[in-house]
Design a protein around this motif. Structure first.
Motif, PDB file in Angstrom:
ATOM      1  N   GLY A 107       1.037  -1.330   0.161  1.00 24.57           N
ATOM      2  CA  GLY A 107      -0.026  -0.146   0.190  1.00 24.57           C
ATOM      3  C   GLY A 107       0.955   1.586   0.102  1.00 24.57           C
ATOM      4  N   THR A 108       1.936   1.706   0.226  1.00 27.93           N
ATOM      5  CA  THR A 108       2.941   2.647   0.193  1.00 27.93           C
ATOM      6  C   THR A 108       2.987   3.165  -1.492  1.00 27.93           C
ATOM      7  N   PRO A 109       3.475   4.376  -2.221  1.00 23.97           N
ATOM      8  CA  PRO A 109       3.428   4.824  -2.950  1.00 23.97           C
ATOM      9  C   PRO A 109       4.535   4.086  -4.123  1.00 23.97           C
ATOM     10  N   ASN A 110       5.292   3.640  -2.909  1.00 21.03           N
ATOM     11  CA  ASN A 110       5.870   3.185  -3.976  1.00 21.03           C
ATOM     12  C   ASN A 110       5.524   1.215  -4.907  1.00 21.03           C
ATOM     13  N   HIS A 111       4.564   0.483  -3.848  1.00 18.21           N
ATOM     14  CA  HIS A 111       4.321  -0.145  -4.258  1.00 18.21           C
ATOM     15  C   HIS A 111       3.064  -0.603  -4.952  1.00 18.21           C
ATOM     16  N   LEU A 112       2.361   0.719  -4.994  1.00 15.71           N
ATOM     17  CA  LEU A 112       1.374   1.382  -5.619  1.00 15.71           C
ATOM     18  C   LEU A 112       1.761   1.475  -7.289  1.00 15.71           C
ATOM     19  N   ALA A 113       2.471   2.254  -7.021  1.00 15.29           N
ATOM     20  CA  ALA A 113       3.633   2.839  -8.879  1.00 15.29           C
ATOM     21  C   ALA A 113       4.415   2.053  -9.203  1.00 15.29           C
ATOM     22  N   THR A 114       4.415   0.421  -8.775  1.00 15.82           N
ATOM     23  CA  THR A 114       5.317  -1.081  -9.069  1.00 15.82           C
ATOM     24  C   THR A 114       4.551  -1.412 -10.050  1.00 15.82           C
ATOM     25  N   GLU A 115       2.924  -1.362  -9.325  1.00 10.82           N
ATOM     26  CA  GLU A 115       1.809  -1.877  -9.414  1.00 10.82           C
ATOM     27  C   GLU A 115       1.142  -1.336 -11.086  1.00 10.82           C
ATOM     28  N   LEU A 116       1.046  -0.322 -11.151  1.00 11.68           N
ATOM     29  CA  LEU A 116       1.196   0.794 -12.228  1.00 11.68           C
ATOM     30  C   LEU A 116       2.230   0.606 -13.734  1.00 11.68           C
ATOM     31  N   PHE A 117       3.399   0.501 -13.184  1.00 15.75           N
ATOM     32  CA  PHE A 117       4.624  -0.020 -14.117  1.00 15.75           C
ATOM     33  C   PHE A 117       3.862  -1.498 -14.532  1.00 15.75           C
ATOM     34  N   LYS A 118       3.933  -2.206 -13.297  1.00 16.01           N
ATOM     35  CA  LYS A 118       3.661  -3.491 -14.008  1.00 16.01           C
ATOM     36  C   LYS A 118       2.664  -4.158 -15.379  1.00 16.01           C
ATOM     37  N   ARG A 119       1.915  -3.233 -14.562  1.00 16.93           N
ATOM     38  CA  ARG A 119       0.040  -2.952 -15.772  1.00 16.93           C
ATOM     39  C   ARG A 119       1.264  -2.723 -17.223  1.00 16.93           C
TER      40      ARG A 119
END
Length: 269
Positions: A107-119
């Motif tokens: 749930g950290t910004p790093n996590h959410l942004a990497t999920e965005l990167f992944k997609r």
């Protein structure tokens, strides 16, 4: 701001629950201008979606004084990863599905942004959450994980020491602080951006003249050349602006990250 206001400012760190503990204290404090909250994007743009049962509503119980600063992140890999730029890295991930990435926590910004990167990159990677940025970076340097979106102030000492390799920066335009480093967006994932922003908040109901005085003080300090120089050394870009600017920006970011959380089906216990 303490010097500008002629008032002592006591820093009361309240860590835990992704800023929710400190934010909760501030939200319930008297709206007199004497209790403020320095928070990241997490309080206004992430936690309301991740934690729908919080005992306070940041959008209703906290009001913006002004944006403080923006901190870019870097896409960094362990030096053993056979890639020196984003296109090479994406080819590596596509050829090796299931590689892993670190974050300071779910749930950290790093996590959410990497999920965005992944997609955006259409790659299959596995999230390894840690209890904070320091242990995540340690395991990245040790080769336990392959890559991470790391805040620039955390990444740069290790990049300079050769313990990490930075492939790109996560701002929309190249940063003057890292002019030779391409952005993720220009490297093939158009529009990708992660900037962790800091904002100064007060309990809703704080008198408008008090908010205006605090906003003026914040902008005065952020325009100080000595402070600008110090922040630049830490890879931090001062922001500033009006309270209305800060509110509009936070609302726009909340829409963006709500979409990421919902579309990636991110849940936090």
């Amino acid at each position: 701001m303490s010097a500008d206001l002629g008032q002592p400012i006591v820093i009361d760190n309240r860590p835990g629950a992704g800023e929710a503990i400190g934010a909760g204290v501030a939200a319930k404090a008297p709206a007199d201008g004497y209790t403020l909250l320095l928070s990241t994007m997490t309080t206004q743009a992430i936690n309301p979606v991740l934690y729908p049962k919080l005992p306070f509503d940041a959008s209703k119980e906290l009001t913006a004084i002004g944006r403080v600063a923006d901190v870019p992140a870097m896409l960094a890999v362990n030096p053993s990863v056979p890639a020196t730029n984003v296109p090479e890295f994406l080819r590596y991930l596509k050829a090796n599905p299931g590689r892993n990435y670190a974050s300071p926590g779910a749930g950290t910004p790093n996590h959410l942004a990497t999920e965005l990167f992944k997609r955006a990159a259409d790659v299959e990677v596995t999230h390894i959450p840690y209890k904070g940025g320091a242990p995540a970076v340690q395991d990245l340097m040790a080769g336990q994980v392959d890559f991470m979106l790391i805040l620039a102030p955390e990444a740069m000492p290790n990049v300079k020491a050769g313990k990490l390799r930075s492939l790109a920066i996560t701002t929309q335009q190249r940063s003057p602080m890292f002019a030779d480093l391409p952005t993720v967006s220009e490297s093939g994932l158009k529009g990708f951006e992660l900037v962790v922003w800091y904002i100064l908040l007060a309990p809703t109901g704080t008198p408008k003249d008090v908010v205006a005085r605090l906003n003026k003080s914040l902008n005065t300090v952020l325009n100080d050349s000595a402070l600008k120089s110090k922040l630049a050394e830490l890879s931090i870009q001062p922001a500033g602006g009006t309270t209305e600017d800060a509110t509009a920006f936070a609302n726009k970011e909340a829409v963006k990250w709500k979409k990421v959380i919902e579309e990636s089906n991110i849940k936090v216990d």
